[in-house]
Design an enzyme around this catalytic site. Sequence first.
Site, PDB file in Angstrom:
ATOM      1  N   ALA A  60       0.606  -1.188   0.421  1.00  9.21           N
ATOM      2  CA  ALA A  60      -0.632   0.300  -0.094  1.00  9.21           C
ATOM      3  C   ALA A  60       0.410   1.244   0.345  1.00  9.21           C
ATOM      4  O   ALA A  60       1.827   1.204   0.728  1.00  9.21           O
ATOM      5  CB  ALA A  60      -0.847   0.149   1.060  1.00  9.21           C
ATOM      6  N   VAL A  61       0.680   2.129  -1.145  1.00 11.26           N
ATOM      7  CA  VAL A  61       1.486   3.488  -1.291  1.00 11.26           C
ATOM      8  C   VAL A  61      -0.424   4.869  -0.794  1.00 11.26           C
ATOM      9  O   VAL A  61      -0.727   4.139  -1.464  1.00 11.26           O
ATOM     10  CB  VAL A  61       1.948   3.559  -2.155  1.00 11.26           C
ATOM     11  CG1 VAL A  61       2.781   5.076  -2.704  1.00 11.26           C
ATOM     12  CG2 VAL A  61       3.285   3.172  -2.529  1.00 11.26           C
ATOM     13  N   GLU A  93      -0.917 -12.425  -5.774  1.00  7.75           N
ATOM     14  CA  GLU A  93      -2.149 -12.153  -6.404  1.00  7.75           C
ATOM     15  C   GLU A  93      -2.391 -10.807  -6.530  1.00  7.75           C
ATOM     16  O   GLU A  93      -2.633  -9.749  -5.082  1.00  7.75           O
ATOM     17  CB  GLU A  93      -2.957 -12.306  -5.446  1.00  7.75           C
ATOM     18  CG  GLU A  93      -3.220 -14.402  -5.758  1.00  7.75           C
ATOM     19  CD  GLU A  93      -4.203 -14.614  -4.261  1.00  7.75           C
ATOM     20  OE1 GLU A  93      -4.920 -13.574  -3.279  1.00  7.75           O
ATOM     21  OE2 GLU A  93      -4.170 -15.605  -4.124  1.00  7.75           O
ATOM     22  N   ASN A  98      -6.020  -3.929 -11.343  1.00  8.91           N
ATOM     23  CA  ASN A  98      -5.536  -3.179 -10.916  1.00  8.91           C
ATOM     24  C   ASN A  98      -4.079  -3.133 -12.213  1.00  8.91           C
ATOM     25  O   ASN A  98      -3.237  -3.479 -11.443  1.00  8.91           O
ATOM     26  CB  ASN A  98      -5.081  -3.539  -9.880  1.00  8.91           C
ATOM     27  CG  ASN A  98      -4.201  -2.610  -9.149  1.00  8.91           C
ATOM     28  OD1 ASN A  98      -3.424  -1.412  -9.141  1.00  8.91           O
ATOM     29  ND2 ASN A  98      -4.219  -2.153  -7.674  1.00  8.91           N
ATOM     30  N   TYR A 105       4.173  -4.256 -11.051  1.00  8.30           N
ATOM     31  CA  TYR A 105       4.960  -5.593 -10.607  1.00  8.30           C
ATOM     32  C   TYR A 105       5.797  -6.407 -12.334  1.00  8.30           C
ATOM     33  O   TYR A 105       7.211  -6.533 -12.025  1.00  8.30           O
ATOM     34  CB  TYR A 105       4.057  -6.892 -10.134  1.00  8.30           C
ATOM     35  CG  TYR A 105       3.353  -6.627  -9.492  1.00  8.30           C
ATOM     36  CD1 TYR A 105       3.703  -5.899  -8.353  1.00  8.30           C
ATOM     37  CD2 TYR A 105       1.556  -6.526  -9.133  1.00  8.30           C
ATOM     38  CE1 TYR A 105       3.244  -5.486  -6.839  1.00  8.30           C
ATOM     39  CE2 TYR A 105       1.579  -6.332  -8.153  1.00  8.30           C
ATOM     40  CZ  TYR A 105       2.325  -5.471  -6.420  1.00  8.30           C
ATOM     41  OH  TYR A 105       1.786  -5.539  -5.362  1.00  8.30           O
TER      42      TYR A 105
END
Length: 133
Positions: A60-61, A93, A98, A105
């Site tokens: 999370a950012v 996952e 998204n 990734y």
Amino acid sequence: MTPDDLAALHGRCFAAHPRPWTAAEFQALLAGPPNFLLTRPQAFLLGRAIADEAELLTLAVAPEARRQGLASALLAEFAATSRAHGAREAFLEVAADNAAAMALYAGAGWETLGKRRNYYAPGLDAVLMRRTL
């Protein structure tokens, strides 16, 4: 970061799918010995390493801190920490809708393995990704 801090930031990053995790869920995950937390101001990554495999549980950012290299730095630290724990490959996952996360990734060397249909919600698949460490 405390479990309350983690839950608050996670809630800002994941509104519905996947649903944000609670402080109690973070507390339980942090109590597990194979799990590890990596932090930066306004960002965190929770992972685990068991035997020769690692799993990126969540990243999370804060919305206002995105596109500043925080996620990339956390991914590099995740790989190093996982290797230090003996992992040779890692898995994650990500929600199929998204695109930003999947691009992040892929740019860090993760490859798509497949999908879990309707994993997050009806019509929202999980994309499975893998990376050699």
